[in-house]
Design an enzyme around this catalytic site. Sequence first.
Site, mmCIF file in Angstrom:
data_model
loop_
_atom_site.group_PDB
_atom_site.id
_atom_site.type_symbol
_atom_site.label_atom_id
_atom_site.label_comp_id
_atom_site.label_asym_id
_atom_site.label_seq_id
_atom_site.Cartn_x
_atom_site.Cartn_y
_atom_site.Cartn_z
ATOM 1 C CE LYS A 38 5.531 -4.585 -8.515
ATOM 2 N NZ LYS A 38 4.046 -4.538 -8.589
ATOM 3 N NE ARG A 136 -2.706 -2.984 -5.794
ATOM 4 C CZ ARG A 136 -1.737 -3.602 -6.370
ATOM 5 N NH1 ARG A 136 -0.994 -4.396 -5.651
ATOM 6 N NH2 ARG A 136 -1.597 -3.638 -7.658
ATOM 7 C CG HIS A 164 -2.973 -5.535 -11.001
ATOM 8 N ND1 HIS A 164 -1.890 -6.048 -11.751
ATOM 9 C CD2 HIS A 164 -2.731 -5.829 -9.575
ATOM 10 C CE1 HIS A 164 -0.931 -6.770 -10.990
ATOM 11 N NE2 HIS A 164 -1.452 -6.632 -9.855
ATOM 12 C CG MET A 310 22.590 -9.265 12.282
ATOM 13 S SD MET A 310 22.878 -7.995 12.867
ATOM 14 C CE MET A 310 21.786 -7.811 14.209
HETATM 15 C C1 LIG Z 1 3.765 -5.429 -9.748
HETATM 16 C C2 LIG Z 1 2.584 -4.898 -10.664
HETATM 17 C C3 LIG Z 1 2.686 -5.804 -11.975
HETATM 18 C C4 LIG Z 1 3.640 -6.914 -12.278
HETATM 19 O O1 LIG Z 1 3.043 -7.956 -11.643
HETATM 20 P P1 LIG Z 1 4.115 -9.586 -11.796
HETATM 21 O O2 LIG Z 1 2.915 -10.558 -11.189
HETATM 22 O O3 LIG Z 1 5.267 -9.299 -11.184
HETATM 23 O O4 LIG Z 1 4.099 -9.679 -13.222
HETATM 24 C C5 LIG Z 1 1.845 -5.177 -13.101
HETATM 25 N N1 LIG Z 1 0.819 -4.373 -12.495
HETATM 26 C C6 LIG Z 1 0.732 -3.837 -11.445
HETATM 27 C C7 LIG Z 1 -0.380 -2.704 -11.294
HETATM 28 C C8 LIG Z 1 1.594 -3.912 -10.556
HETATM 29 O O5 LIG Z 1 1.470 -3.469 -9.401
#
Ligand SMILES: *Cc1c(COP(=O)(O)O)cnc(C)c1O
Length: 367
Positions: A38, A136, A164, A310
């Site tokens: 991402k 979230r 998460h 800048m």
């Molecule tokens: C960004 C994200 C990850 C990756 O997390 P890291 O700490 O960068 O390894 C994993 N799961 C979800 C849902 C995320 O948003």
Amino acid sequence: MTENYRPTKAVIDLGAIEKNLAAFKERSQGAELIAVVKADAYGHGAIEVANRAVESGVQFLAVATPDEAVYLRNHGFQTKILVLGATPASFLPVAQKEEIAVAAISLEWLQMAAAAVEPGLLPLKIHLKVDTGMRRVGVLTEEAPIAIEFIRQHPFEFAGIFTHFATADEESGELFQRQVREMKSVIDQVDDPQVLVHVSNSAAAIMHPELAYGAVRIGISMYGIAPSPYVEEKMPFKLLPALSLETEVVHVKKVKAGETLSYGATYRSEKDEWIATLPIGYADGMLRGLQGQDVLIRGERMPIVGRICMDQCMVRLNEQVPVGEKVQLIGKQRDGLVRIDEWAEKLGTIPYEIPCILTKRIPRMYH
Ligand SMILES: *Cc1c(COP(=O)(O)O)cnc(C)c1O
């Protein structure tokens, strides 16, 4: 490839990313790796990073938004792709056509999705997101049985289930333990080998390999950055930082004792000093808060003095150097090292933010 006449560039070591992924593969004992690319692969370049990940055996990519997923498909990636964040109804037929998996983030979302999918296409691939503590997105643990039942009774493909962690990068406390416990209870209700279970981010994959389940989602540490100082201290293997930031001196002048420099005249030279100008500034993501940060020239630390502009900033030299002298802003030069963590500390933030704030004006070069 457009020309880069300015010498400022981020150099990405794809070999380091490959080695970090290999270390996670070993650590996670047979679990699948989901490479999180991402936000343009945390500023490292989604296409190049995803390409190297796929070449080294990764078959699953995760992104945050529908647009990021389509971008990968448009660049020819045929791997599994999961959108971790919210997706609107308008995207779901696209997800069906492009075989992009989406996160079911609430009971309302599931109802919306049931109405939005197109029956003539392949079933929509769904990963049920369970909110065990982040608050979230995701269905609450107590809503999970209803969500699971709903998915099974509708023409979806139940492809995965995930959660998460909020505190995986700290010493395990009450919240982490509760999240693990709640997720275990949900996983027990699914009991279907077709449903991929994944709960770990980088920190959890490092600290809790026993939670690898079917897959682990590796973001920050694929890029060689520890999720937190706590995890860094406990690292069971070495992470190789992938990003370095370089430029060259474009101007050198002697500033007399007592003179001031840059906007606001905030810096005053104590004696006659050699000052170099670097072609990088806050529009590149070298934020003004980095005033005082050291850069490396000839392997030696030299501070950024005066306000960062800048497009340019100034450095106090230990000795006169010629125009064209190499400058390392992040990374290694001879015996010197400036780590991303050092920038993060200077800016009062976490290392995650640093590669993300390096703007598009900085070209990414790969080796
Ligand atoms: C960004 C994200 C990850 C990756 O997390 P890291 O700490 O960068 O390894 C994993 N799961 C979800 C849902 C995320 O948003």
